[in-house]
Scaffold this motif. Sequence first.
Motif, PDB file in Angstrom:
ATOM      1  N   ALA A  85     -38.851 -11.530  13.051  1.00 34.53           N
ATOM      2  CA  ALA A  85     -37.934 -12.217  13.965  1.00 34.53           C
ATOM      3  C   ALA A  85     -37.376 -11.308  15.045  1.00 34.53           C
ATOM      4  CB  ALA A  85     -36.796 -12.856  13.165  1.00 34.53           C
ATOM      5  N   THR A  86     -37.119 -10.069  14.720  1.00 35.49           N
ATOM      6  CA  THR A  86     -36.509  -9.155  15.693  1.00 35.49           C
ATOM      7  C   THR A  86     -37.513  -8.157  16.267  1.00 35.49           C
ATOM      8  OG1 THR A  86     -35.858  -7.643  13.918  1.00 35.49           O
ATOM      9  CG2 THR A  86     -34.273  -9.360  14.552  1.00 35.49           C
ATOM     10  N   THR A  87     -38.787  -8.344  15.957  1.00 33.55           N
ATOM     11  CA  THR A  87     -39.819  -7.411  16.428  1.00 33.55           C
ATOM     12  C   THR A  87     -40.226  -7.753  17.855  1.00 33.55           C
ATOM     13  OG1 THR A  87     -40.664  -7.225  14.172  1.00 33.55           O
ATOM     14  CG2 THR A  87     -42.090  -6.443  15.936  1.00 33.55           C
ATOM     15  N   LYS A  88     -40.195  -6.761  18.723  1.00 33.95           N
ATOM     16  CA  LYS A  88     -40.533  -6.978  20.132  1.00 33.95           C
ATOM     17  C   LYS A  88     -42.051  -7.082  20.313  1.00 33.95           C
ATOM     18  CE  LYS A  88     -36.525  -4.565  22.091  1.00 33.95           C
ATOM     19  NZ  LYS A  88     -36.093  -3.444  22.972  1.00 33.95           N
ATOM     20  N   GLN A 141     -39.536 -14.667   9.399  1.00 40.09           N
ATOM     21  CA  GLN A 141     -38.321 -13.937   9.066  1.00 40.09           C
ATOM     22  C   GLN A 141     -38.523 -12.436   9.188  1.00 40.09           C
ATOM     23  OE1 GLN A 141     -37.215 -15.295   5.141  1.00 40.09           O
ATOM     24  NE2 GLN A 141     -37.098 -17.441   5.771  1.00 40.09           N
TER      25      GLN A 141
END
Length: 311
Positions: free
Chosen positions: A48-51, A45
């Motif tokens: 989740a949006t980490t490149k 969680q």
Amino acid sequence: MDINYIILAHKNPEQVGRLISRLSTSNTRFYIHVDSNSAIEPFKQQLATTKHCFLLENREKGTWGDLGIVKATIHALRKIIRDHRRGYCVLLSGQDYPIKPNKKIESFLTIHQGTSFVSAFALPKSSWDYGGMNRIEYYKFNLSDNRGDYLMLPYVLSKEFLRKWVHYVHTVRKLVRLKRYPWEILKKRRFPRYMQPFGGSQWWAIPVEVAEKLLFFFDHNPKFLSYHQYTLLPDEIVFQSLVKHLHITPIKPSITYVNWERPNVVLPVTFNENDFQELLSQPEEMLFARKFDAENEPKILDLIDQFLLTG
């Protein structure tokens, strides 16, 4: 310069996320191993949006002082090679933090390209208990997964066992009561004869080309890792011995600052806001520091962000 960060984590997913955020650039990738004893969902969680961030699927028990930490690191190195990455592999824990800006980290590694930053000293070493030889000559048996909950036993016919036989018989009985039968101590434990033992800091940075050499050795010498099943703190011996055995050059000390010398505190030091000047005074080759606890001592990370990572 590509930088591939290997992060060994077991708690504080928010702190791990903060670490990754501070280190993230277009040239960085993150390979995170979450201890199999820890819940993975909070990390998923958080990231989740980490490149360019990969949670390793092969998860090991991160029991303190055990081989699982070494195996986790090897899993990460394999993933880096499969991804055809170049540049450096940098090993950190989830409680580490940079103390230099990303531009300085990249510049430093570029200037020293090809150098392995691995602290390694020959054993025995006077600063380690028993010179460190008990780590590789005795057998380590865990009583649980809790830190420090283990027993050490020498070879049953060794002078040490015979000299303190009452103590060691009592130790054997403890294991037997747990239905753990230490038959291993019937055989003398010997560090591989073809290699000299070295020890040093767990935290290192190596070129990808060196990582390939290490993996080649592990693949062709599986008994080397199996031997370390009973080593105390193999993360401070396995890679250090191997880079010396393979004649990896050039080698310089670790670039992660750790304070093991402060009296009357739990070591290594967990830094707080009162330690900012100590971190500020570190030389240019100290790019990272450990350890930090964002839940209990968040102000030190705020100070680092404000004053050290703005360059």
